[in-house]
Design an enzyme around this catalytic site. Sequence first.
Site, short mmCIF file in Angstrom:
data_model
loop_
_atom_site.label_atom_id
_atom_site.label_comp_id
_atom_site.label_asym_id
_atom_site.label_seq_id
_atom_site.Cartn_x
_atom_site.Cartn_y
_atom_site.Cartn_z
N THR A 158 0.88 -1.19 0.00
CA THR A 158 0.00 0.00 0.00
C THR A 158 0.90 1.23 0.00
O THR A 158 1.35 1.66 -1.04
CB THR A 158 -0.98 0.00 1.19
OG1 THR A 158 -0.26 -0.20 2.41
CG2 THR A 158 -2.01 -1.11 1.03
N LYS A 184 4.18 -6.85 3.91
CA LYS A 184 3.89 -5.46 3.58
C LYS A 184 3.63 -4.75 4.90
O LYS A 184 3.12 -5.33 5.86
CB LYS A 184 2.70 -5.33 2.62
CG LYS A 184 1.34 -5.70 3.15
CD LYS A 184 0.62 -4.69 4.00
CE LYS A 184 0.61 -3.32 3.36
NZ LYS A 184 -0.02 -2.33 4.33
N THR A 195 1.07 -7.20 13.09
CA THR A 195 1.69 -5.93 12.72
C THR A 195 1.57 -5.54 11.27
O THR A 195 2.07 -4.50 10.89
CB THR A 195 3.19 -5.91 13.08
OG1 THR A 195 3.43 -6.90 14.06
CG2 THR A 195 3.56 -4.58 13.63
N GLU A 285 6.59 4.87 7.46
CA GLU A 285 6.20 6.00 6.61
C GLU A 285 7.03 7.25 6.95
O GLU A 285 6.99 7.75 8.07
CB GLU A 285 4.71 6.26 6.77
CG GLU A 285 3.89 5.15 6.14
CD GLU A 285 2.43 5.14 6.51
OE1 GLU A 285 1.66 4.50 5.79
OE2 GLU A 285 2.06 5.75 7.53
N ASN A 408 -0.05 10.35 5.99
CA ASN A 408 -1.28 9.95 6.67
C ASN A 408 -2.33 11.04 6.68
O ASN A 408 -3.51 10.75 6.92
CB ASN A 408 -0.94 9.48 8.09
CG ASN A 408 -0.32 8.10 8.07
OD1 ASN A 408 -0.99 7.11 7.82
ND2 ASN A 408 0.99 8.04 8.29
N SER A 413 -7.24 10.16 0.20
CA SER A 413 -7.46 11.01 -0.99
C SER A 413 -7.14 10.28 -2.27
O SER A 413 -6.29 9.42 -2.29
CB SER A 413 -6.60 12.26 -0.89
OG SER A 413 -6.87 12.93 0.34
#
Length: 413
Positions: A158, A184, A195, A285, A408, A413
Amino acid sequence: MSETVSPLAPKKQPRMPAIEGVRIATAQAGIKYKNRTDLLLMVFDEGTTAAGVFTRSKCPSAPVDFCRQNLPGGRARALVVNSGNANAFTGRKGRETTAVTADAAAKAVGAKPTEVFLASTGVIGEPLDAGRFVHLLAGMAREAETGRWSDAGRAIMTTDTYPKYATRTVRLGDADVTVNGIAKGAGMIAPDMATMLSFVATDAPLSAAVLQDLLSRGVGTTFNAVTVDSDTSTSDTLMAFATGAAAKRGAPRIDDPRDPRLAALRRAFNAILKSLALQVVRDGEGARKQVEVTVTGAKSARSAKRIALSIANSPLVKTAIAGEDANWGRVVMAVGKAGEPADRDLLSIWFGDIRLAHNGERDPDYSEAATSAYMKRDEIAIRADLGLGRGRATVWTCDLTKEYVAINGDYRS
């Protein structure tokens, strides 16, 4: 997948060997992402055993419920994974999607729906329309091939910036057996099993009970010891599959988790779980630094792990590391707030080999220049010794950067 690959990504990916008894296909279903694969099908030979560990979230996704329902059977013929939609908090529609998907996959591979396992990752709360992808499964089953592990790793991403792979080959009896793993995960990562999504397969002849033991014992110091942001996903799934194909080459069937012949394979499993878990942390991230937090001298190992997680999950600690600020006072804060036995006047703290604090105050030999230079590294080690006992634990995390907020802030969006 992000446009920019994490600076902590592996310099090179392992060559993933084929595993006899596992065939793989991927497809572009357009569930959320355009022009990238978002659907994975693994087809397993008859006799393949299955094991799994799942999120402890009280709001689990429909696929997690489905897998838990099928797992006691201990057999697998197919795994279907989609990215872009978690099929979580989707009520009756979510359950209908899992049922329709499992029926289609079972027909595609000639099995029962109870031998199918499902996983979904992506946005929570959006209904997942099975009509977008179930018609693809029959063709995918026909086209599935043994060697497509690299395709599998890419299809389940993702917000990941790179696919995550690990492989090991070890001796079992008179034969080599192989273990492959993919994962992932980049955000909503915190220990509470599993997790994120991770799938491991081997050609070793293992009973479902042995496979479950390998997973359940292996997660504590691997996937349950990593945290990106303290948030445990609704969809966390770690599954393992054993085809038994190596039996033809002389590998003995293992039915007892205590069988001494299992030792090398257990080490290989643990190595794969740790490699994948650390790759997830390194793809946190917006992450720019990997952080290892070790707590020693605690009252117990359990207490040490809770304190280590208090440090690793602290936004103040993580932002200080992002800013390359040797602010050891934030580590003191995180130890103190953990709710575990601690004594201010016995506490010592290290960043790398540099002792910053000792016996409840700043170390007299502390060097700001040396510590600031250390903080510029992309791998940071923090150790806190409590001076109370023999409890010890290590967890891994990453720094918290502006990019995490940006990713995040517009995820839907």
